[in-house]
Design an enzyme around this catalytic site. Structure first.
Site, PDB file in Angstrom:
ATOM      1  N   ASN A   1       0.802  -1.233   0.000  1.00  0.00           N
ATOM      2  CA  ASN A   1       0.000   0.000   0.000  1.00  0.00           C
ATOM      3  C   ASN A   1       0.832   1.280   0.000  1.00  0.00           C
ATOM      4  O   ASN A   1       0.266   2.363  -0.128  1.00  0.00           O
ATOM      5  CB  ASN A   1      -1.006   0.023   1.176  1.00  0.00           C
ATOM      6  CG  ASN A   1      -2.008  -1.095   1.060  1.00  0.00           C
ATOM      7  OD1 ASN A   1      -2.650  -1.239   0.022  1.00  0.00           O
ATOM      8  ND2 ASN A   1      -2.126  -1.921   2.085  1.00  0.00           N
TER       9      ASN A   1
ATOM     10  N   TYR B   1       0.083   9.938   6.310  1.00  0.00           N
ATOM     11  CA  TYR B   1       1.240   9.619   5.462  1.00  0.00           C
ATOM     12  C   TYR B   1       1.703  10.783   4.577  1.00  0.00           C
ATOM     13  O   TYR B   1       2.647  10.616   3.806  1.00  0.00           O
ATOM     14  CB  TYR B   1       0.922   8.381   4.612  1.00  0.00           C
ATOM     15  CG  TYR B   1       0.602   7.165   5.456  1.00  0.00           C
ATOM     16  CD1 TYR B   1       1.561   6.618   6.303  1.00  0.00           C
ATOM     17  CD2 TYR B   1      -0.667   6.584   5.441  1.00  0.00           C
ATOM     18  CE1 TYR B   1       1.272   5.523   7.105  1.00  0.00           C
ATOM     19  CE2 TYR B   1      -0.967   5.491   6.227  1.00  0.00           C
ATOM     20  CZ  TYR B   1      -0.003   4.967   7.054  1.00  0.00           C
ATOM     21  OH  TYR B   1      -0.288   3.873   7.851  1.00  0.00           O
TER      22      TYR B   1
ATOM     23  N   ASN C   1      10.837  -0.561   4.851  1.00  0.00           N
ATOM     24  CA  ASN C   1       9.554  -0.254   5.462  1.00  0.00           C
ATOM     25  C   ASN C   1       8.614  -1.380   5.036  1.00  0.00           C
ATOM     26  O   ASN C   1       8.025  -1.331   3.949  1.00  0.00           O
ATOM     27  CB  ASN C   1       9.010   1.090   4.988  1.00  0.00           C
ATOM     28  CG  ASN C   1       7.702   1.441   5.684  1.00  0.00           C
ATOM     29  OD1 ASN C   1       7.111   0.592   6.366  1.00  0.00           O
ATOM     30  ND2 ASN C   1       7.259   2.676   5.531  1.00  0.00           N
TER      31      ASN C   1
ATOM     32  N   ARG D   1       0.441   4.813  17.753  1.00  0.00           N
ATOM     33  CA  ARG D   1      -0.787   4.418  17.063  1.00  0.00           C
ATOM     34  C   ARG D   1      -1.409   3.187  17.750  1.00  0.00           C
ATOM     35  O   ARG D   1      -1.206   2.980  18.932  1.00  0.00           O
ATOM     36  CB  ARG D   1      -0.483   4.191  15.568  1.00  0.00           C
ATOM     37  CG  ARG D   1       0.023   5.491  14.890  1.00  0.00           C
ATOM     38  CD  ARG D   1       0.298   5.288  13.420  1.00  0.00           C
ATOM     39  NE  ARG D   1      -0.920   4.956  12.688  1.00  0.00           N
ATOM     40  CZ  ARG D   1      -0.927   4.531  11.416  1.00  0.00           C
ATOM     41  NH1 ARG D   1       0.234   4.403  10.760  1.00  0.00           N
ATOM     42  NH2 ARG D   1      -2.051   4.259  10.816  1.00  0.00           N
TER      43      ARG D   1
HETATM   44  O1  CA2 Z   1       4.194   4.367   9.067  1.00  0.00           O
HETATM   45  C1  CA2 Z   1       4.554   3.534   8.240  1.00  0.00           C
HETATM   46  O2  CA2 Z   1       5.438   3.733   7.401  1.00  0.00           O
HETATM   47  C2  CA2 Z   1       3.829   2.175   8.186  1.00  0.00           C
HETATM   48  O3  CA2 Z   1       4.817   1.194   7.881  1.00  0.00           O
HETATM   49  C3  CA2 Z   1       2.818   2.282   7.079  1.00  0.00           C
HETATM   50  C4  CA2 Z   1       1.922   1.051   6.962  1.00  0.00           C
HETATM   51  C5  CA2 Z   1       1.343   0.654   8.307  1.00  0.00           C
HETATM   52  O4  CA2 Z   1       0.651  -0.571   8.188  1.00  0.00           O
HETATM   53  C6  CA2 Z   1       2.427   0.516   9.358  1.00  0.00           C
HETATM   54  O5  CA2 Z   1       1.820   0.199  10.594  1.00  0.00           O
HETATM   55  C7  CA2 Z   1       3.204   1.807   9.504  1.00  0.00           C
HETATM   56  C8  CA2 Z   1       0.771   1.325   5.998  1.00  0.00           C
HETATM   57  C9  CA2 Z   1       1.208   1.763   4.632  1.00  0.00           C
HETATM   58  C10 CA2 Z   1      -0.005   2.192   3.878  1.00  0.00           C
HETATM   59  O6  CA2 Z   1       0.323   3.356   3.174  1.00  0.00           O
HETATM   60  C11 CA2 Z   1      -0.683   4.124   2.704  1.00  0.00           C
HETATM   61  C12 CA2 Z   1      -0.332   5.270   2.070  1.00  0.00           C
HETATM   62  C13 CA2 Z   1      -1.294   6.110   1.592  1.00  0.00           C
HETATM   63  C14 CA2 Z   1      -2.630   5.777   1.721  1.00  0.00           C
HETATM   64  C15 CA2 Z   1      -2.986   4.618   2.351  1.00  0.00           C
HETATM   65  C16 CA2 Z   1      -2.012   3.782   2.837  1.00  0.00           C
END
Ligand code: CA2
Length: 145
Positions: A10, A22, A74, A107
């Site tokens: 994602n 984000y 990541n 979180r």
């Molecule tokens: O904070 C981070 O970089 C995470 O690795 C991002 C993950 C999340 O599951 C981790 O707990 C923390 C989620 C990535 C999803 O990225 C998106 C970006 C834009 C819109 C929706 C999702």
């Protein structure tokens, strides 16, 4: 020195949804940032790869052996679930830095377990996309030490 930056599921949606968490920059912006930060830190090659599939990330980690000197990763949601990614990082034995865009520790409780982090010598979280530049610098300093 060569660095591989790996991104999990994602993260290709950056800038499209959830800007409050984000940010508004896109995945292309993140790739550009990693190439610039890697060059600035003295890396000759900066590989940047994203996949929504756990096995593809495991393959990329395995294939990094003998090609890259270290990994910035990541794993996104796989951070909190994937023993396969942890095992792959341990198997290749390359120095690795874990990076998260958001401050995962502030979180939901389920984001506070990191399997991949158990194979990383450092973690950067909550610094937005610039956290990748920080992680790349940390890896460069580690390799130079
Ligand atoms: O904070 C981070 O970089 C995470 O690795 C991002 C993950 C999340 O599951 C981790 O707990 C923390 C989620 C990535 C999803 O990225 C998106 C970006 C834009 C819109 C929706 C999702």
């Amino acid at each position: 020195m060569n660095v591989l930056v790996l991104n999990g599921p994602n993260l290709n949606m950056l800038g499209i949804r959830e800007p409050g968490i984000y940010g508004t920059q896109t995945y292309d912006d993140l790739e550009d940032l990693c190439h610039a930060a890697g060059a600035e830190a003295g890396f000759e090659t900066v590989g940047v790869f994203q996949s929504n599939h756990e096995g593809d990330l495991v393959d990329a980690i395995q294939e990094a052996r003998g090609v890259y000197d270290g990994i910035v990763i990541n794993p996104a949601a796989y951070t909190h679930t994937s023993i396969a990614i942890l095992d792959a990082l341990k198997a290749v034995g390359l120095p690795a830095v874990e990076v998260h865009i958001s401050d995962v520790d502030s979180r939901e409780p389920f984001r506070q377990t990191s399997y991949a982090g158990m194979a990383c010598f450092a973690r950067v979280a909550g610094e937005g996309l610039q956290g990748y530049a920080h992680a790349i610098r940390m890896l460069a300093e580690h390799l130079e030490a």
